[in-house]
Design a protein around this motif. Structure first.
Motif, PDB file in Angstrom:
ATOM      1  N   THR A  51       0.827  -1.216   0.000  1.00  0.00           N
ATOM      2  CA  THR A  51       0.000   0.000   0.000  1.00  0.00           C
ATOM      3  C   THR A  51       0.856   1.258   0.000  1.00  0.00           C
ATOM      4  O   THR A  51       0.619   2.176  -0.802  1.00  0.00           O
ATOM      5  N   ILE A  52       1.856   1.327   0.867  1.00  0.00           N
ATOM      6  CA  ILE A  52       2.626   2.569   0.995  1.00  0.00           C
ATOM      7  C   ILE A  52       3.470   2.832  -0.247  1.00  0.00           C
ATOM      8  O   ILE A  52       3.718   3.993  -0.593  1.00  0.00           O
ATOM      9  N   THR A  53       3.883   1.784  -0.951  1.00  0.00           N
ATOM     10  CA  THR A  53       4.713   2.014  -2.132  1.00  0.00           C
ATOM     11  C   THR A  53       3.900   2.436  -3.352  1.00  0.00           C
ATOM     12  O   THR A  53       4.464   2.673  -4.416  1.00  0.00           O
ATOM     13  N   LYS A  54       2.597   2.584  -3.203  1.00  0.00           N
ATOM     14  CA  LYS A  54       1.793   3.245  -4.240  1.00  0.00           C
ATOM     15  C   LYS A  54       1.994   4.760  -4.190  1.00  0.00           C
ATOM     16  O   LYS A  54       1.661   5.471  -5.135  1.00  0.00           O
ATOM     17  N   GLU A  55       2.518   5.244  -3.061  1.00  0.00           N
ATOM     18  CA  GLU A  55       2.780   6.665  -2.872  1.00  0.00           C
ATOM     19  C   GLU A  55       4.161   7.020  -3.446  1.00  0.00           C
ATOM     20  O   GLU A  55       5.032   6.160  -3.563  1.00  0.00           O
ATOM     21  N   ASN A  56       4.355   8.284  -3.741  1.00  0.00           N
ATOM     22  CA  ASN A  56       5.665   8.760  -4.171  1.00  0.00           C
ATOM     23  C   ASN A  56       6.438   9.184  -2.928  1.00  0.00           C
ATOM     24  O   ASN A  56       6.326  10.326  -2.467  1.00  0.00           O
ATOM     25  N   LEU A  57       7.211   8.272  -2.365  1.00  0.00           N
ATOM     26  CA  LEU A  57       7.888   8.519  -1.098  1.00  0.00           C
ATOM     27  C   LEU A  57       9.161   9.319  -1.329  1.00  0.00           C
ATOM     28  O   LEU A  57      10.051   8.881  -2.061  1.00  0.00           O
ATOM     29  N   ILE A  58       9.250  10.477  -0.688  1.00  0.00           N
ATOM     30  CA  ILE A  58      10.407  11.361  -0.828  1.00  0.00           C
ATOM     31  C   ILE A  58      10.875  11.779   0.564  1.00  0.00           C
ATOM     32  O   ILE A  58      10.071  12.155   1.404  1.00  0.00           O
ATOM     33  N   GLY A  59      12.193  11.722   0.785  1.00  0.00           N
ATOM     34  CA  GLY A  59      12.733  12.187   2.065  1.00  0.00           C
ATOM     35  C   GLY A  59      13.323  11.053   2.861  1.00  0.00           C
ATOM     36  O   GLY A  59      13.986  10.164   2.330  1.00  0.00           O
ATOM     37  N   ASN A  60      13.083  11.086   4.174  1.00  0.00           N
ATOM     38  CA  ASN A  60      13.659  10.062   5.048  1.00  0.00           C
ATOM     39  C   ASN A  60      12.569   9.334   5.818  1.00  0.00           C
ATOM     40  O   ASN A  60      11.450   9.831   5.975  1.00  0.00           O
ATOM     41  N   THR A  61      12.916   8.147   6.295  1.00  0.00           N
ATOM     42  CA  THR A  61      11.936   7.253   6.920  1.00  0.00           C
ATOM     43  C   THR A  61      12.528   6.589   8.152  1.00  0.00           C
ATOM     44  O   THR A  61      13.707   6.244   8.171  1.00  0.00           O
ATOM     45  N   LEU A  62      11.675   6.372   9.156  1.00  0.00           N
ATOM     46  CA  LEU A  62      12.017   5.554  10.313  1.00  0.00           C
ATOM     47  C   LEU A  62      11.175   4.284  10.264  1.00  0.00           C
ATOM     48  O   LEU A  62       9.946   4.339  10.255  1.00  0.00           O
ATOM     49  N   ASN A  80      12.701   5.967  -3.802  1.00  0.00           N
ATOM     50  CA  ASN A  80      13.793   6.945  -3.893  1.00  0.00           C
ATOM     51  C   ASN A  80      14.059   7.639  -2.567  1.00  0.00           C
ATOM     52  O   ASN A  80      14.586   8.750  -2.537  1.00  0.00           O
ATOM     53  N   LEU A  81      13.696   7.008  -1.463  1.00  0.00           N
ATOM     54  CA  LEU A  81      13.970   7.594  -0.154  1.00  0.00           C
ATOM     55  C   LEU A  81      15.466   7.811   0.028  1.00  0.00           C
ATOM     56  O   LEU A  81      16.281   6.939  -0.280  1.00  0.00           O
ATOM     57  N   SER A  82      15.819   8.994   0.535  1.00  0.00           N
ATOM     58  CA  SER A  82      17.240   9.332   0.655  1.00  0.00           C
ATOM     59  C   SER A  82      17.914   8.634   1.829  1.00  0.00           C
ATOM     60  O   SER A  82      19.095   8.289   1.774  1.00  0.00           O
TER      61      SER A  82
END
Length: 200
Positions: A51-62, A80-82
């Motif tokens: 589900t979450i990878t349907k989003e355009n994820l940008i930035g950082n993640t925990l 493409n999360l940095s």
């Protein structure tokens, strides 16, 4: 029985490699006794990642409560999360996660031991978790309520929880501090996105 959110130094190690395929991505991951879902990918985590990878994820993640590292590793391979930080209180899980990062030849992931947010210093665009329901409601609330202090202004908390574990009640509680959106429902699992309210 040993619990995956505790450290049991007497628990025998029986490492093995499992193969996990999500969408078009196949990974090999090392698992062991004493970590969550050691034999195969659990349905809740699979649904969360799909589900979450349907989003355009940008930035950082925990990746909060990372276990052997499936969430952070899959996101590193497919987005493409940095930067991705992965934390867990379970020492064995931390060692597995570090070895799985090496196994999958990834360079944008940092893993460290933390009792929920105790060692977390950064703020994130996303906090993603399949929280340890068996640890009890108090721990669950620390996972979910506590995220607001570690999210950037436009940050998002994503979590998976089952209907029969009280997800509807938890959503009502969380509406005091987040704007809530149910992103997916399947087989009793809810994928929930929480947007930080700027005035809270």
């Amino acid at each position: 029985m040993s619990i995956y959110f505790e450290n049991d130094s007497n628990l025998k190690s029986e490492r093995k490699i499992i193969k996990i395929k999500i969408k078009d991505t196949t990974m090999e991951l090392i698992t062991d006794n004493g970590v969550f879902s050691k034999d195969k990918l659990d349905y809740g985590t699979r649904l969360l990642l799909e589900t979450i990878t349907k989003e355009n994820l940008i930035g950082n993640t925990l990746d909060l409560g990372c276990g052997y590292g499936i969430i952070g590793i899959y996101l590193s391979l497919t987005t493409n999360l940095s930067k991705i930080d992965m934390v867990d209180v379970n020492k064995r899980a931390i060692l597995l996660a570090k070895d799985n990062i090496k196994l999958n030849k990834l360079t944008n992931i940092n893993v460290f031991e933390s009792d929920i947010y105790s060692e977390v210093k950064d703020k994130y665009n996303y906090i993603i978790t399949n929280p340890p329901i068996r640890a009890g409601k108090e721990i669950l609330r620390k996972f979910l309520y506590g995220a607001k202090d570690y999210l950037k202004e436009d940050g998002q908390l994503w979590f998976v929880m089952r209907k029969d574990h009280g997800v509807k009640t938890m959503i009502k509680e969380l509406e005091n501090i987040y704007k809530i959106e149910i992103m997916e429902k399947s087989k009793g699992f809810y994928i929930v996105k929480c947007l930080k309210l700027t005035n809270k």
